[in-house]
Design an enzyme around this catalytic site. Sequence first.
Site, short mmCIF file in Angstrom:
data_model
loop_
_atom_site.label_atom_id
_atom_site.label_comp_id
_atom_site.label_asym_id
_atom_site.label_seq_id
_atom_site.Cartn_x
_atom_site.Cartn_y
_atom_site.Cartn_z
N LEU A 158 -49.84 3.73 33.94
CA LEU A 158 -49.12 2.83 32.76
C LEU A 158 -50.63 1.85 32.16
O LEU A 158 -51.49 1.70 32.65
CB LEU A 158 -48.20 1.74 33.63
CG LEU A 158 -47.45 0.73 32.80
CD1 LEU A 158 -46.61 1.54 31.98
CD2 LEU A 158 -46.78 -0.22 33.57
N LYS A 159 -50.11 1.70 30.82
CA LYS A 159 -51.03 1.15 30.04
C LYS A 159 -51.43 -0.32 30.74
O LYS A 159 -50.74 -1.10 31.23
CB LYS A 159 -50.53 0.85 28.67
CG LYS A 159 -51.60 0.37 27.68
CD LYS A 159 -50.62 0.48 26.21
CE LYS A 159 -51.63 -0.19 25.31
NZ LYS A 159 -50.87 -1.22 24.68
N CYS A 189 -30.32 -3.68 13.76
CA CYS A 189 -31.29 -4.21 13.02
C CYS A 189 -32.25 -3.26 12.67
O CYS A 189 -33.00 -3.15 11.58
CB CYS A 189 -31.73 -5.48 13.34
SG CYS A 189 -32.08 -5.42 15.30
N ASP A 196 -41.31 -0.07 32.92
CA ASP A 196 -41.41 0.21 31.45
C ASP A 196 -40.17 0.07 30.75
O ASP A 196 -39.24 0.93 30.90
CB ASP A 196 -42.13 1.50 31.52
CG ASP A 196 -42.75 1.74 29.98
OD1 ASP A 196 -42.33 0.91 29.04
OD2 ASP A 196 -42.98 3.02 29.67
N ILE A 197 -39.93 -0.93 29.88
CA ILE A 197 -38.64 -1.27 29.17
C ILE A 197 -39.19 -1.10 27.59
O ILE A 197 -40.09 -1.55 27.08
CB ILE A 197 -38.18 -2.43 29.40
CG1 ILE A 197 -38.03 -2.63 30.97
CG2 ILE A 197 -36.60 -2.36 28.81
CD1 ILE A 197 -37.49 -4.22 31.41
N ASP A 198 -38.51 -0.27 27.00
CA ASP A 198 -38.79 0.19 25.56
C ASP A 198 -37.73 0.01 24.49
O ASP A 198 -36.55 0.65 25.00
CB ASP A 198 -39.33 1.48 25.44
CG ASP A 198 -40.10 1.78 24.21
OD1 ASP A 198 -41.49 2.03 24.23
OD2 ASP A 198 -39.66 1.73 23.09
N HIS A 258 -53.28 -1.82 21.71
CA HIS A 258 -52.30 -1.02 21.15
C HIS A 258 -53.12 -0.07 19.92
O HIS A 258 -53.06 -0.83 18.91
CB HIS A 258 -51.02 -1.30 20.85
CG HIS A 258 -49.88 -0.21 20.62
ND1 HIS A 258 -49.96 0.73 19.73
CD2 HIS A 258 -48.93 0.20 21.26
CE1 HIS A 258 -48.94 1.55 19.75
NE2 HIS A 258 -48.18 1.28 20.86
N ASP A 305 -37.25 2.96 31.76
CA ASP A 305 -37.66 4.36 31.83
C ASP A 305 -37.85 4.52 33.62
O ASP A 305 -38.94 4.25 34.23
CB ASP A 305 -39.18 4.44 31.27
CG ASP A 305 -39.66 5.92 31.25
OD1 ASP A 305 -39.43 6.73 32.23
OD2 ASP A 305 -40.46 6.24 30.34
N GLU A 363 -57.45 4.70 40.46
CA GLU A 363 -57.68 5.56 39.04
C GLU A 363 -57.80 5.03 37.90
O GLU A 363 -56.75 3.94 37.80
CB GLU A 363 -56.55 6.58 39.00
CG GLU A 363 -56.69 7.46 37.94
CD GLU A 363 -55.82 8.38 37.69
OE1 GLU A 363 -54.74 8.76 38.28
OE2 GLU A 363 -55.90 9.37 36.41
N ARG A 418 -46.46 -2.92 21.27
CA ARG A 418 -45.31 -2.60 20.22
C ARG A 418 -44.12 -2.78 20.46
O ARG A 418 -43.55 -3.69 19.67
CB ARG A 418 -45.64 -0.93 20.23
CG ARG A 418 -45.27 -0.53 18.92
CD ARG A 418 -45.49 1.18 18.53
NE ARG A 418 -45.34 1.61 17.24
CZ ARG A 418 -45.69 2.75 17.22
NH1 ARG A 418 -45.75 3.87 18.18
NH2 ARG A 418 -45.55 3.14 15.89
N ARG A 419 -43.44 -2.23 21.05
CA ARG A 419 -41.81 -2.41 21.10
C ARG A 419 -41.37 -2.51 22.53
O ARG A 419 -40.22 -2.26 22.79
CB ARG A 419 -41.06 -1.33 20.37
CG ARG A 419 -41.37 0.09 21.08
CD ARG A 419 -41.43 1.19 20.31
NE ARG A 419 -41.69 2.47 20.93
CZ ARG A 419 -42.09 3.53 20.34
NH1 ARG A 419 -41.84 3.86 19.27
NH2 ARG A 419 -42.39 4.43 20.99
ZN LIG Z 1 -34.63 -5.24 15.35
#
Ligand SMILES: [Zn+2]
Length: 413
Positions: free
Chosen positions: A306-307, A121, A109-111, A313, A295, A44, A162-163
């Site tokens: 998953l992307k 920060c 998946d780690i965000d 992005h 996650d 898929e 992204r992050r």
């Molecule tokens: Zn930071």
Amino acid sequence: MAGFDPGSLPDLLRLYYRRLFPFGLYGRWLRYGDVSKNYFQRREFSFTLHDDIYVRYQSFNSPQELEKEIQNTCPYKIDIGAVYSHKPIQHNTVHMGAFQAQEKELVFDIDLTDYDDVRQCCSSAEICSKCWTLMTMAIHIIDRTLVEDFGIQHRLWVYSGRRGVHCWACDDPVRKWSSTLRSAVVEYLFLVKGGEGTIKKVTLSDNHVHPFIRASLDVVTRYFKEYALVGQDILGDKDKCEKVLALIPEADRDFLRMEFCKKTNSVQRWEVLQKKKMVHTEREIMLQYCFPRLDMNVSKGINHLLKSPFSVHPKTGRISVPIDLKKLDDFDPFAVPTVSHLCHELDMIGKGEGNGKETEGPQESSRKSRDYKKTSLAPYVKVFEQFVEEMEKSYKGQRLKGNGKGLLESEGC
Ligand SMILES: [Zn+2]
């Protein structure tokens, strides 16, 4: 994000998919040596088109057909799903219940948003080079476990754009793992427990430190001073100190609070804590501040999407590029090219050659491979190429074991 205008995305994507996306290697990866029948055809893909139109259960007869479709529809985002019992495109015509997800890579998946209570920060969608160290530690810890504790050979780590980061563990037996087995692996890797309401999220058992935790602590120890004490300054002021003190047995808090006041920075205050010889508590704090936060649902389910690597992005314009583990500590998410930067590079090449026009026809595919090689995407495609080639070596071995005659034929000897 500076320098990226989402309004220009459709035009940029058209160019990116026509001249830069490494379709050749991508197809070689997802065909997995054609060891199982119709493996690629039963995979898929999902596309997010303009205006958040989301199309699931796309499947293709060949990588070339996938390439054509992507070039025609220019998706804002590409997701990869499971390999099903039938071609996903036909899922409505298959008898109910017969359409089943059968195989998929084990994915992680780690965000950074999941670390908001321990990074000072930035918060939510923001990231900086300081908190990126959390991703570096997460990759070191999980990758070591996959290789040494689970014997997994083929892992592709990818920047999410992204992050965060994604991992694709691709070994043949792993892709066949059931949800139950995947869940067991995730539980094994799950140490930081409880949501916003939980103060103490890591509790180690008293008498015995599991080898997995010991190995993870070795990684954290390498980064802790520079990252947590200097960078995040986790004992930098009264409020920050109280957050750490809340993780320490109550009997010791008053003494430490007093001693902390006599010191001027996080490094000195951590030394005070270390002198108390509370090795256990010290480890729990280090893990709470630094241990990977996964996650879990993404990893447990076989049919979770998953992307895709090399997808763009849509918010930052950055490409989901593979990460070279040999240079992991040098990986800089801000140096990852955006789709607009790559298209600009192409433009410059065109001008340099005195030929801005695109050529059509049979030359197209060789032209494409040369195109990305001239841009800042090249080193990331190289990492992908090495990953695919390593995997292909292992199929050769498989065919050798399975059928000697077949090998000679399939290798064209
Ligand atoms: Zn930071």
